[in-house]
Write a protein that holds these residues in place. Sequence first.
Motif, PDB file in Angstrom:
ATOM      1  N   THR A 103     -18.053 -45.757  27.709  1.00  0.00           N
ATOM      2  CA  THR A 103     -18.742 -47.417  27.794  1.00  0.00           C
ATOM      3  C   THR A 103     -17.577 -48.202  27.805  1.00  0.00           C
ATOM      4  O   THR A 103     -16.431 -47.713  27.875  1.00  0.00           O
ATOM      5  CB  THR A 103     -19.353 -47.595  26.410  1.00  0.00           C
ATOM      6  OG1 THR A 103     -18.439 -47.297  25.400  1.00  0.00           O
ATOM      7  CG2 THR A 103     -20.584 -46.588  25.997  1.00  0.00           C
ATOM      8  N   ARG A 105     -16.432 -50.305  25.952  1.00  0.00           N
ATOM      9  CA  ARG A 105     -15.737 -50.247  24.557  1.00  0.00           C
ATOM     10  C   ARG A 105     -14.633 -48.961  24.569  1.00  0.00           C
ATOM     11  O   ARG A 105     -13.583 -48.949  24.312  1.00  0.00           O
ATOM     12  CB  ARG A 105     -16.606 -50.251  23.464  1.00  0.00           C
ATOM     13  CG  ARG A 105     -15.980 -50.441  22.224  1.00  0.00           C
ATOM     14  CD  ARG A 105     -17.006 -50.150  20.939  1.00  0.00           C
ATOM     15  NE  ARG A 105     -17.331 -48.736  21.028  1.00  0.00           N
ATOM     16  CZ  ARG A 105     -18.114 -48.230  20.051  1.00  0.00           C
ATOM     17  NH1 ARG A 105     -18.431 -48.993  19.217  1.00  0.00           N
ATOM     18  NH2 ARG A 105     -18.372 -46.977  20.291  1.00  0.00           N
ATOM     19  N   ASP A 106     -15.274 -48.008  25.171  1.00  0.00           N
ATOM     20  CA  ASP A 106     -14.621 -46.464  24.840  1.00  0.00           C
ATOM     21  C   ASP A 106     -13.339 -46.611  25.865  1.00  0.00           C
ATOM     22  O   ASP A 106     -12.301 -46.094  25.777  1.00  0.00           O
ATOM     23  CB  ASP A 106     -15.444 -45.551  25.216  1.00  0.00           C
ATOM     24  CG  ASP A 106     -16.272 -44.999  23.784  1.00  0.00           C
ATOM     25  OD1 ASP A 106     -15.908 -45.920  22.520  1.00  0.00           O
ATOM     26  OD2 ASP A 106     -17.295 -44.466  23.893  1.00  0.00           O
ATOM     27  N   ALA A 109     -10.788 -48.675  24.507  1.00  0.00           N
ATOM     28  CA  ALA A 109     -10.231 -48.127  23.324  1.00  0.00           C
ATOM     29  C   ALA A 109      -9.346 -46.794  23.453  1.00  0.00           C
ATOM     30  O   ALA A 109      -8.356 -46.520  22.669  1.00  0.00           O
ATOM     31  CB  ALA A 109     -11.323 -47.553  22.456  1.00  0.00           C
ATOM     32  N   LEU A 123     -11.715 -49.141  17.923  1.00  0.00           N
ATOM     33  CA  LEU A 123     -13.088 -49.879  18.449  1.00  0.00           C
ATOM     34  C   LEU A 123     -13.126 -51.346  17.922  1.00  0.00           C
ATOM     35  O   LEU A 123     -13.583 -51.791  18.757  1.00  0.00           O
ATOM     36  CB  LEU A 123     -14.261 -48.881  17.639  1.00  0.00           C
ATOM     37  CG  LEU A 123     -14.380 -47.584  18.155  1.00  0.00           C
ATOM     38  CD1 LEU A 123     -15.664 -46.744  17.603  1.00  0.00           C
ATOM     39  CD2 LEU A 123     -14.413 -47.314  19.545  1.00  0.00           C
ATOM     40  N   ALA A 126     -10.848 -53.022  20.355  1.00  0.00           N
ATOM     41  CA  ALA A 126     -11.635 -52.992  21.802  1.00  0.00           C
ATOM     42  C   ALA A 126     -12.494 -54.009  22.013  1.00  0.00           C
ATOM     43  O   ALA A 126     -12.839 -54.670  22.944  1.00  0.00           O
ATOM     44  CB  ALA A 126     -12.204 -51.485  22.203  1.00  0.00           C
ATOM     45  N   ASN A 127     -13.396 -53.866  20.857  1.00  0.00           N
ATOM     46  CA  ASN A 127     -14.207 -55.170  20.904  1.00  0.00           C
ATOM     47  C   ASN A 127     -13.797 -56.528  20.925  1.00  0.00           C
ATOM     48  O   ASN A 127     -14.356 -57.507  21.594  1.00  0.00           O
ATOM     49  CB  ASN A 127     -15.303 -55.043  19.401  1.00  0.00           C
ATOM     50  CG  ASN A 127     -16.399 -53.776  19.554  1.00  0.00           C
ATOM     51  OD1 ASN A 127     -16.650 -53.488  20.652  1.00  0.00           O
ATOM     52  ND2 ASN A 127     -17.068 -53.061  18.719  1.00  0.00           N
ATOM     53  N   LEU A 130     -12.685 -57.025  24.516  1.00  0.00           N
ATOM     54  CA  LEU A 130     -13.599 -57.451  25.369  1.00  0.00           C
ATOM     55  C   LEU A 130     -14.256 -58.729  25.325  1.00  0.00           C
ATOM     56  O   LEU A 130     -14.700 -59.412  25.835  1.00  0.00           O
ATOM     57  CB  LEU A 130     -14.739 -56.341  25.216  1.00  0.00           C
ATOM     58  CG  LEU A 130     -14.569 -55.034  25.753  1.00  0.00           C
ATOM     59  CD1 LEU A 130     -15.358 -53.821  25.300  1.00  0.00           C
ATOM     60  CD2 LEU A 130     -14.495 -55.072  27.249  1.00  0.00           C
ATOM     61  N   THR A 139     -20.240 -54.610  25.534  1.00  0.00           N
ATOM     62  CA  THR A 139     -19.146 -53.383  24.988  1.00  0.00           C
ATOM     63  C   THR A 139     -20.090 -52.064  25.208  1.00  0.00           C
ATOM     64  O   THR A 139     -19.115 -51.030  25.219  1.00  0.00           O
ATOM     65  CB  THR A 139     -18.870 -53.631  23.565  1.00  0.00           C
ATOM     66  OG1 THR A 139     -20.082 -53.603  22.804  1.00  0.00           O
ATOM     67  CG2 THR A 139     -18.328 -55.023  23.173  1.00  0.00           C
ATOM     68  N   ARG A 140     -21.236 -52.059  25.196  1.00  0.00           N
ATOM     69  CA  ARG A 140     -21.630 -50.392  25.309  1.00  0.00           C
ATOM     70  C   ARG A 140     -22.197 -50.174  26.779  1.00  0.00           C
ATOM     71  O   ARG A 140     -22.957 -49.096  27.073  1.00  0.00           O
ATOM     72  CB  ARG A 140     -22.932 -50.456  24.300  1.00  0.00           C
ATOM     73  CG  ARG A 140     -22.987 -50.893  22.860  1.00  0.00           C
ATOM     74  CD  ARG A 140     -21.898 -49.885  22.186  1.00  0.00           C
ATOM     75  NE  ARG A 140     -21.411 -50.184  20.780  1.00  0.00           N
ATOM     76  CZ  ARG A 140     -22.091 -49.467  19.879  1.00  0.00           C
ATOM     77  NH1 ARG A 140     -22.703 -48.552  20.205  1.00  0.00           N
ATOM     78  NH2 ARG A 140     -21.956 -49.718  18.744  1.00  0.00           N
TER      79      ARG A 140
END
Length: 246
Positions: A103, A105-106, A109, A123, A126-127, A130, A139-140
């Motif tokens: 994703t 987010r990942d 991260a 995480l 990362a959020n 984003l 994010t997903r």
Amino acid sequence: MATPLLALDSIVKDYPSEAGTFRALHGISMTVMPGELLAIMGPSGSGKSTLMNIIGALDTPSSGRFHFAGEETSTLSEPALAALRNRAIGFVFQQFNLLPRLTARDNVALPLIYAGLPRRDRLARANALLARVGLAERTRSRPSQLSGGQQQRVAIARALAADPRLLLADEPTGALDTRTGAEILGLFKALNREAGVTVILVTHDPGVAAATDRVVRIQDGQILYDGFPTPEALAGAAGHHYDAVS
Ligand code: ADP
Ligand code: MG
């Protein structure tokens, strides 16, 4: 005077070739101060990527000196160079280079694993990153579910993960339409103006270079022009070399 972020002094780069060696850079000297926003321009084969690789501590010069934040990189071991890259430099590429199975987010991260941050903190950061690039709602999403411009925003958030001093972008708008490219350029500009990140964009697009504060034009491994992005400089007509820094 403040310490330059980058100081290149008579950088030469030779590649081995069948005919002996090929000299890709012929003695490049330039200084970049913290907080600058600049474009490196030049035709295909002029040495832009070679120069970027040296500035990004991905490669070392054949001769000459390169200092990053006052530290001479040729004296650094490969692990120390890798640490400099991971800690101080964020890379952005033309084709985004996101991992397709992860994703947004990942993807963002991931580099924080190397910074030793616990998963929960990775995480959360990362959020936040984003959100900063305008993707709080995505994010997903996986890269294939995002537009090109959104994917480049994810890549920029990833490049910012380690809070780098320098963002180094090789043709970051090259795969985008004009309007989306302008939005991405605006994001680089906002990060430069608001967060003080030094930004170097490699581009062949005069419209991109025109939005920066300084253009360095190279040809055949030499600097032809270093200064304000005047219309003549952007068109490649300005041949004189002046140093905007000293
Ligand atoms: P640009 O990014 O401006 O297109 P490059 O830095 O990729 O230019 O290349 C500059 C010159 O160096 C070109 O003539 C290219 O063929 C040559 N070159 C680049 N990388 C290598 C390499 N690894 N081995 C040999 N020659 C190379
Ligand atoms: Mg190139």
